[in-house]
Design a protein around this motif. Structure first.
Motif, PDB file in Angstrom:
ATOM      1  N   THR A 110       0.831  -1.208   0.000  1.00  0.00           N
ATOM      2  CA  THR A 110       0.000   0.000   0.000  1.00  0.00           C
ATOM      3  C   THR A 110       0.858   1.247   0.000  1.00  0.00           C
ATOM      4  O   THR A 110       0.572   2.218  -0.717  1.00  0.00           O
ATOM      5  CB  THR A 110      -0.934   0.005   1.221  1.00  0.00           C
ATOM      6  N   ARG A 111       1.907   1.231   0.767  1.00  0.00           N
ATOM      7  CA  ARG A 111       2.831   2.380   0.774  1.00  0.00           C
ATOM      8  C   ARG A 111       3.387   2.619  -0.618  1.00  0.00           C
ATOM      9  O   ARG A 111       3.462   3.755  -1.089  1.00  0.00           O
ATOM     10  CB  ARG A 111       3.959   2.118   1.766  1.00  0.00           C
ATOM     11  N   SER A 112       3.772   1.554  -1.301  1.00  0.00           N
ATOM     12  CA  SER A 112       4.299   1.680  -2.663  1.00  0.00           C
ATOM     13  C   SER A 112       3.280   2.318  -3.591  1.00  0.00           C
ATOM     14  O   SER A 112       3.609   3.209  -4.384  1.00  0.00           O
ATOM     15  CB  SER A 112       4.695   0.301  -3.187  1.00  0.00           C
ATOM     16  N   ALA A 113       2.027   1.891  -3.484  1.00  0.00           N
ATOM     17  CA  ALA A 113       0.977   2.453  -4.339  1.00  0.00           C
ATOM     18  C   ALA A 113       0.773   3.936  -4.061  1.00  0.00           C
ATOM     19  O   ALA A 113       0.638   4.751  -4.978  1.00  0.00           O
ATOM     20  CB  ALA A 113      -0.323   1.689  -4.132  1.00  0.00           C
ATOM     21  N   LEU A 114       0.780   4.310  -2.782  1.00  0.00           N
ATOM     22  CA  LEU A 114       0.511   5.706  -2.417  1.00  0.00           C
ATOM     23  C   LEU A 114       1.681   6.620  -2.739  1.00  0.00           C
ATOM     24  O   LEU A 114       1.507   7.839  -2.846  1.00  0.00           O
ATOM     25  CB  LEU A 114       0.178   5.793  -0.931  1.00  0.00           C
ATOM     26  N   LEU A 115       2.884   6.064  -2.919  1.00  0.00           N
ATOM     27  CA  LEU A 115       4.041   6.872  -3.301  1.00  0.00           C
ATOM     28  C   LEU A 115       4.117   7.099  -4.807  1.00  0.00           C
ATOM     29  O   LEU A 115       4.856   7.981  -5.265  1.00  0.00           O
ATOM     30  CB  LEU A 115       5.338   6.196  -2.832  1.00  0.00           C
ATOM     31  N   SER A 116       3.383   6.301  -5.579  1.00  0.00           N
ATOM     32  CA  SER A 116       3.471   6.394  -7.036  1.00  0.00           C
ATOM     33  C   SER A 116       2.636   7.547  -7.566  1.00  0.00           C
ATOM     34  O   SER A 116       1.441   7.660  -7.265  1.00  0.00           O
ATOM     35  CB  SER A 116       2.992   5.087  -7.678  1.00  0.00           C
ATOM     36  N   GLN A 117       3.242   8.385  -8.381  1.00  0.00           N
ATOM     37  CA  GLN A 117       2.513   9.503  -8.970  1.00  0.00           C
ATOM     38  C   GLN A 117       1.599   9.058 -10.104  1.00  0.00           C
ATOM     39  O   GLN A 117       0.835   9.869 -10.633  1.00  0.00           O
ATOM     40  CB  GLN A 117       3.489  10.571  -9.455  1.00  0.00           C
ATOM     41  N   LYS A 118       1.659   7.778 -10.455  1.00  0.00           N
ATOM     42  CA  LYS A 118       0.725   7.255 -11.462  1.00  0.00           C
ATOM     43  C   LYS A 118      -0.653   6.967 -10.866  1.00  0.00           C
ATOM     44  O   LYS A 118      -1.622   6.780 -11.599  1.00  0.00           O
ATOM     45  CB  LYS A 118       1.279   5.958 -12.069  1.00  0.00           C
TER      46      LYS A 118
END
Length: 614
Positions: free
Chosen positions: A518-526
């Motif tokens: 989830t952290r990875s998803a929320l860090l992605s500007q995509k």
């Protein structure tokens, strides 16, 4: 995340053994003094301290971390505390928020050791020893973890503003934090942003380069010359004409700056002092006037202050030496000096020289209201003070904005020397003294400024649409229905089983770690929207993977009752989640777990409605 905390949490067991049934006066007074020394506003000291040990531990741990400027904004909490087996023990679950995990562990250990020593003290001398050890340990902790300088103060205030505004943030590396989620997120290190050009920051750090570039843009700056030795500094001062200013070309916060120098010997001495800091010197013609700092964000002045050099104000009774001592005892000054690692004003060589120039000495008694200046420069870091400026001539406002634009800085602190900020510099004269690429905005006189800064940076709270699906049966036939929970177009990230898919394509795989995914998803500007799919067991094991969800969908089917949590675990899960949902709950299915969660939600809603009515 969970249990209403705005930061990540650690969950552990609390066991307190061998506590006195009721603390004596020695313990109560010592705890009160400890609370005062560590600036804890509400330290509980009821006679049944055994039942309040969790609160004492939590508040003490929090105070220890805040003294070190660790950005933890809520104290820990103890849940389900209960007496032990009649042996003076207390058991419970400790939930502690953290910004730096090891610091939280260390602060809890320090707090437990300090409390144990005080509560077991049997005489006044022993209690006082325990108190001194506790304070010394807290100071050692602060020295170990505190980030020095203004950058740490600014970051702490920005993070505090984010908490108040419920803007999500996460520490990336060092002192760099990401604020907001997905395509709305921005990075900050102090007031450095991810849009601050590296070239601009480098030029702003070099005072000679800054002056040259500002002059090339037609903006007023002081006449200046470079110097590499005390001798060349003296020749530069003679060429420019006295008075002059001597400063290192690459230091911030007024470090090494000497203003208003009138004689060759002063320039030689101050130049030698400044050269010990390394690099070259800039010798400037002194510009008479008042010192103003204008903060600029995205081409617009958002704040202006006048900066006053460090001084004492006479009361007609105390000497200058005594006035300095009184200033050191002021609680606000103590806190400010501790935050910045400074000692405030003192009778050093600079102060004594200025006193001599004013025909005064340390034992002189100034008249009531008489201001005696003890610093040649007006930086707060050297004991200066500030006052908020609200009326600014449009030409002076534009001058500051043009200076930030000339250096292509999105955030800047522009220092102007002017006779009066309400009079146009074109009529009165004035210069751009310096430009700071990472300014401290300050909020003592402008409460809420950092919140406004963040809102402008993010265009709001920086949040994206988000939904959480809690389901034991994750049938593909219902996946499309779950997608509708966030009602969004492209840029949907789906987190499930530790994997991240964005618009159906695999983005990352964290081997079952739902929090990391989830952290990875929320860090992605995509990413423009987030859907997290998890089982009750996953959430019980890891807690919540994000700080807030717009909606929660609970799917529970009787056929899966055997795979769903027991009633106590369902209650624990609901209380973990309830304060992190800002929209609606949806329940689907005939399973026992779903019915339990719906019952908890209904009861909580009834209680909230009753409180609102009252």
């Amino acid at each position: 995340m969970g249990f209403g905390f705005v930061q990540p949490i650690v969950i552990g067991a609390l066991l307190a053994e061998g506590l006195p049934e009721q603390p004596g006066m020695i313990q109560v007074e010592t705890l009160a003094e400890l609370g005062r020394r560590l600036e804890i506003d509400a330290f509980p000291l009821a006679p049944t301290a055994r039942l309040e040990i969790g609160s004492l531990l939590a508040l003490l741990s929090h105070a220890i971390q805040r003294r070190a400027r660790i950005p933890v904004f809520q104290p820990a909490r103890v849940l389900m505390a209960r007496n032990g087996t009649g042996d003076g023990s207390l058991k419970g679950t400790l939930i502690a928020p953290y910004a730096h995990a090891q610091a939280t562990f260390d602060s809890l250990e320090l707090a437990a050791r300090s409390l144990s020593a005080i509560l077991h003290a049997v005489e006044a001398g022993q209690a006082d020893g325990a108190l001194q050890d506790a304070v010394a340990a807290a100071e050692a902790f602060a020295r170990r973890y505190r980030e020095p300088g203004e950058s740490g103060v600014t970051s702490d205030r920005i993070l505090s503003a984010a908490v108040k505004a419920r803007v999500p943030f996460v520490r990336l590396v060092g002192n760099v934090h990401a604020f907001g989620h997905g395509h709305k997120s921005r990075w900050l290190m102090g007031t450095f942003t991810d849009h601050t050009p590296q070239l601009a920051a480098q030029i702003a750090r070099n005072k000679a380069a800054t002056s040259s570039l500002l002059a090339a843009n037609g903006l007023p700056v002081a006449r200046n010359l470079l110097a590499t030795s005390a001798e060349t500094a003296v020749r530069a001062a003679q060429s420019l004409g006295y008075p002059v200013v001597v400063k290192p070309i690459d230091k911030d916060n007024g470090v090494g700056v000497h203003a208003g120098l009138l004689r060759d010997e002063q320039v030689e001495r101050c130049a030698r002092d400044a050269l010990e800091l390394g690099g070259q010197l800039l010798v400037e013609a002194f510009q008479p006037g008042r010192d103003y700092r204008l903060s600029v964000q995205d081409g617009r002045v958002i704040k202006a202050i006048e900066r006053l050099a460090g001084a004492v104000v006479g009361n007609g009774t105390d000497s200058i030496r005594g006035l300095i001592a009184l200033q050191h005892e002021d609680p606000t000054a103590k806190r400010r000096n501790r935050e910045r690692g400074k000692t405030g004003l003192g009778l050093d060589a600079e102060a004594l020289e200025l006193l001599a120039e004013a025909a005064l000495d340390a034992d002189s008694i100034p008249a009531a209201g008489q201001r005696v200046v003890l610093r040649r420069r007006s930086n707060v870091s050297t004991g200066g003070t500030t006052r908020l400026v609200e009326r600014i001539h449009p030409d002076n406002r534009k001058l500051a904005e043009d200076a930030a634009l000339a250096l292509r800085l999105d955030v800047a602190g522009v220092d102007l020397i002017l006779p009066d900020i309400e009079v146009s510099w074109r009529a009165s004269g004035g210069i751009v003294c310096e430009v700071n690429a990472q300014p401290q905005l300050g909020e003592r006189d402008t409460p809420g400024l950092y919140g406004q800064f963040l809102a402008s940076l993010l265009g709001g709270d920086g949040r994206i649409a988000s939904a959480l699906v809690i389901a034991t049966d994750r049938s593909d036939s219902r996946r499309e229905e779950w997608m509708h929970a966030i009602r969004h177009g492209p840029g949907i990230a789906v987190v499930e089983d530790g994997r991240v898919r964005i618009d159906g394509e695999t983005h990352a795989d964290f081997a079952g770690d739902i929090v990391a995914a989830t952290r990875s998803a929320l860090l992605s500007q995509k990413v423009h929207a987030l859907l997290v799919v998890a089982s009750p067991a996953e959430l019980l094991r890891s807690a919540l993977p994000a700080d807030r969800f717009d909606t929660v969908l609970v799917e529970s089917w009787a056929a899966r009752d055997g795979q769903e949590p027991a009633e106590a675990d369902a209650g624990y899960l609901f209380h973990m989640l309830r304060h992190h949902v800002r929209g609606q709950w949806t329940f689907r299915g005939d399973g026992r777990f779903g019915k339990l969660m719906a019952g908890y939600a209904s009861a909580a809603n009834t209680r909230e409605t009753a409180r609102t009515d009252q």
